[in-house]
Scaffold this motif. Structure first.
Motif, PDB file in Angstrom:
ATOM      1  N   LYS A  33     -80.010  -5.097 -25.166  1.00 41.55           N
ATOM      2  CA  LYS A  33     -80.591  -5.790 -26.316  1.00 41.55           C
ATOM      3  C   LYS A  33     -81.164  -4.842 -27.369  1.00 41.55           C
ATOM      4  CE  LYS A  33     -81.778  -9.897 -23.587  1.00 41.55           C
ATOM      5  NZ  LYS A  33     -82.869 -10.800 -23.143  1.00 41.55           N
ATOM      6  N   GLN A  34     -81.606  -3.653 -26.900  1.00 42.80           N
ATOM      7  CA  GLN A  34     -82.213  -2.698 -27.828  1.00 42.80           C
ATOM      8  C   GLN A  34     -81.263  -1.577 -28.228  1.00 42.80           C
ATOM      9  OE1 GLN A  34     -85.121  -3.217 -29.170  1.00 42.80           O
ATOM     10  NE2 GLN A  34     -85.759  -4.939 -27.902  1.00 42.80           N
ATOM     11  N   GLY A  35     -80.140  -1.489 -27.525  1.00 41.30           N
ATOM     12  CA  GLY A  35     -79.142  -0.482 -27.878  1.00 41.30           C
ATOM     13  C   GLY A  35     -79.517   0.953 -27.566  1.00 41.30           C
ATOM     14  N   VAL A  36     -80.427   1.131 -26.609  1.00 44.56           N
ATOM     15  CA  VAL A  36     -80.816   2.484 -26.225  1.00 44.56           C
ATOM     16  C   VAL A  36     -79.686   3.124 -25.432  1.00 44.56           C
ATOM     17  CG1 VAL A  36     -82.459   3.888 -24.925  1.00 44.56           C
ATOM     18  CG2 VAL A  36     -83.253   1.854 -26.153  1.00 44.56           C
ATOM     19  N   LYS A  37     -79.338   4.354 -25.766  1.00 46.01           N
ATOM     20  CA  LYS A  37     -78.275   5.047 -25.052  1.00 46.01           C
ATOM     21  C   LYS A  37     -78.752   5.391 -23.638  1.00 46.01           C
ATOM     22  CE  LYS A  37     -76.130   7.207 -29.093  1.00 46.01           C
ATOM     23  NZ  LYS A  37     -75.740   8.501 -29.735  1.00 46.01           N
ATOM     24  N   PRO A  38     -77.870   5.235 -22.649  1.00 45.34           N
ATOM     25  CA  PRO A  38     -78.269   5.513 -21.264  1.00 45.34           C
ATOM     26  C   PRO A  38     -78.759   6.940 -21.062  1.00 45.34           C
ATOM     27  CG  PRO A  38     -75.881   5.297 -21.448  1.00 45.34           C
ATOM     28  CD  PRO A  38     -76.471   4.793 -22.727  1.00 45.34           C
ATOM     29  N   VAL A  39     -78.134   7.889 -21.745  1.00 46.35           N
ATOM     30  CA  VAL A  39     -78.544   9.290 -21.603  1.00 46.35           C
ATOM     31  C   VAL A  39     -79.959   9.487 -22.147  1.00 46.35           C
ATOM     32  CG1 VAL A  39     -78.102  11.649 -22.330  1.00 46.35           C
ATOM     33  CG2 VAL A  39     -76.204  10.196 -21.665  1.00 46.35           C
ATOM     34  N   GLU A  40     -80.249   8.837 -23.261  1.00 47.81           N
ATOM     35  CA  GLU A  40     -81.582   8.933 -23.859  1.00 47.81           C
ATOM     36  C   GLU A  40     -82.626   8.385 -22.896  1.00 47.81           C
ATOM     37  OE1 GLU A  40     -84.124   6.950 -27.555  1.00 47.81           O
ATOM     38  OE2 GLU A  40     -81.929   6.850 -27.575  1.00 47.81           O
ATOM     39  N   ASN A  74     -84.971   5.244  -8.742  1.00 47.70           N
ATOM     40  CA  ASN A  74     -83.699   4.883  -8.118  1.00 47.70           C
ATOM     41  C   ASN A  74     -83.291   3.462  -8.490  1.00 47.70           C
ATOM     42  OD1 ASN A  74     -83.464   7.352  -6.856  1.00 47.70           O
ATOM     43  ND2 ASN A  74     -84.430   6.688  -4.958  1.00 47.70           N
ATOM     44  N   THR A  75     -84.267   2.562  -8.548  1.00 46.58           N
ATOM     45  CA  THR A  75     -84.001   1.172  -8.943  1.00 46.58           C
ATOM     46  C   THR A  75     -83.455   1.108 -10.362  1.00 46.58           C
ATOM     47  OG1 THR A  75     -85.757   0.302  -7.505  1.00 46.58           O
ATOM     48  CG2 THR A  75     -85.061  -1.092  -9.324  1.00 46.58           C
ATOM     49  N   ILE A  76     -84.074   1.867 -11.237  1.00 45.40           N
ATOM     50  CA  ILE A  76     -83.636   1.902 -12.637  1.00 45.40           C
ATOM     51  C   ILE A  76     -82.240   2.523 -12.744  1.00 45.40           C
ATOM     52  CG2 ILE A  76     -84.127   2.857 -14.926  1.00 45.40           C
ATOM     53  CD1 ILE A  76     -87.123   2.829 -14.115  1.00 45.40           C
ATOM     54  N   MET A  77     -81.997   3.577 -11.972  1.00 44.43           N
ATOM     55  CA  MET A  77     -80.703   4.258 -12.032  1.00 44.43           C
ATOM     56  C   MET A  77     -79.554   3.356 -11.604  1.00 44.43           C
ATOM     57  SD  MET A  77     -80.991   7.135 -13.438  1.00 44.43           S
ATOM     58  CE  MET A  77     -79.308   7.684 -13.101  1.00 44.43           C
ATOM     59  N   LEU A  84     -73.805   4.950 -17.731  1.00 48.90           N
ATOM     60  CA  LEU A  84     -73.622   6.406 -17.786  1.00 48.90           C
ATOM     61  C   LEU A  84     -72.172   6.790 -17.525  1.00 48.90           C
ATOM     62  CD1 LEU A  84     -76.806   7.643 -15.886  1.00 48.90           C
ATOM     63  CD2 LEU A  84     -76.226   8.147 -18.262  1.00 48.90           C
ATOM     64  N   GLU A  85     -71.522   6.079 -16.615  1.00 50.33           N
ATOM     65  CA  GLU A  85     -70.129   6.379 -16.291  1.00 50.33           C
ATOM     66  C   GLU A  85     -69.208   6.110 -17.477  1.00 50.33           C
ATOM     67  OE1 GLU A  85     -69.398   4.021 -12.845  1.00 50.33           O
ATOM     68  OE2 GLU A  85     -70.549   5.342 -11.506  1.00 50.33           O
ATOM     69  N   LYS A  86     -69.572   5.123 -18.293  1.00 49.63           N
ATOM     70  CA  LYS A  86     -68.760   4.785 -19.465  1.00 49.63           C
ATOM     71  C   LYS A  86     -69.080   5.688 -20.660  1.00 49.63           C
ATOM     72  CE  LYS A  86     -68.489  -0.122 -18.214  1.00 49.63           C
ATOM     73  NZ  LYS A  86     -68.882  -1.500 -18.621  1.00 49.63           N
ATOM     74  N   SER A  87     -70.274   6.237 -20.648  1.00 46.55           N
ATOM     75  CA  SER A  87     -70.716   7.053 -21.780  1.00 46.55           C
ATOM     76  C   SER A  87     -70.075   8.442 -21.760  1.00 46.55           C
ATOM     77  CB  SER A  87     -72.240   7.184 -21.747  1.00 46.55           C
ATOM     78  OG  SER A  87     -72.685   8.063 -22.764  1.00 46.55           O
ATOM     79  N   GLU A  88     -69.767   8.946 -22.937  1.00 45.26           N
ATOM     80  CA  GLU A  88     -69.222  10.302 -23.045  1.00 45.26           C
ATOM     81  C   GLU A  88     -70.335  11.329 -22.895  1.00 45.26           C
ATOM     82  OE1 GLU A  88     -67.034  10.735 -26.625  1.00 45.26           O
ATOM     83  OE2 GLU A  88     -65.520   9.234 -26.106  1.00 45.26           O
ATOM     84  N   GLU A  89     -71.563  10.923 -23.215  1.00 49.54           N
ATOM     85  CA  GLU A  89     -72.710  11.804 -23.062  1.00 49.54           C
ATOM     86  C   GLU A  89     -73.205  11.740 -21.618  1.00 49.54           C
ATOM     87  OE1 GLU A  89     -75.694  12.041 -26.404  1.00 49.54           O
ATOM     88  OE2 GLU A  89     -74.834  10.077 -26.786  1.00 49.54           O
TER      89      GLU A  89
END
Length: 218
Positions: A33-40, A74-77, A84-89
């Protein structure tokens, strides 16, 4: 709609207070909903976890607090992994560690503590649990492109499995690919040297320092 900053602060609060309830939902909202990048998100959370680890090192929080925060992470991960797997970063970790207790040994509190400190120090940690056959250590290392395999043995009767791990890696031509660190109450630096391991962690703090050294960050 709840502001992005408020959601992020709430998630960091869950991590700081070792409170897992709702952490996965907040993480999902930040992503979807907020568009935060997983890496960030991983970067911010890892920084907070490192701060928590430093507090533990100074004696400002208890061990149960550290382990609890790692479990929240771990729960968040679990929410972040698909993104993360879909992200290029990709997140910048010090290295990837596979950790578990060897076959025949059901004790896991020691390796859980080590895993928590490793995460706090900036490593990506894959816990495979207790009573794990050698094959599972190697399979996890191969699948996750690990740098280090950590094998714990809390019984004298299961110590030979640590030797078997090193021997099996050698048989498969993988010994140079992975660093092996062993630990557990009955083990010692002399034992690690005898079986051909790369290091021995007498306690969780020492294990982290050894891991840093083995990946060239110590």
């Amino acid at each position: 709609m709840v502001a992005r900053e408020d959601l992020l602060n709430e998630l960091l609060k869950r991590l700081d207070e070792a409170e897992p309830e709702g952490a996965d939902t907040i993480a999902r909202d930040l992503l979807e909903k907020q568009g935060v990048k997983p890496v960030e998100l991983v970067t911010v959370l890892s920084k907070k976890l490192k701060e928590i680890g430093e507090k533990f090192g100074k004696g400002e929080i208890f061990l149960m607090d550290l382990v609890g925060s790692a479990e929240v992470m771990n729960t968040i991960m679990e929410v972040l992994k698909p993104a993360l797997e879909k992200s290029e970063e990709k997140p910048e970790y010090l290295g990837t560690v596979i950790i578990g207790t060897v076959e025949g040994d059901i004790h896991d509190i020691g390796q859980r503590i080590v895993a928590s400190l490793l995460q706090a120090a900036g490593f990506k940690v894959i816990e495979i649990g207790n009573d794990q056959p050698i094959e599972n250590f190697i399979k996890a290392a191969e699948e996750n492109k690990a740098d280090i395999i950590g094998a714990s043995a809390l019984l004298t009767t299961t110590m030979p499995m640590q030797r078997k791990l090193v021997e099996e890696l050698r048989k498969r031509g993988l010994r140079e690919k992975y660093k092996v660190v062993v630990g557990g109450a009955p083990t010692s630096p002399e034992w690690a040297e005898e079986i051909g391991a790369d290091g021995h962690g007498a306690d969780a703090t020492e294990a982290v320092e050894i891991a840093k050294r083995l990946v060239g960050k110590g």
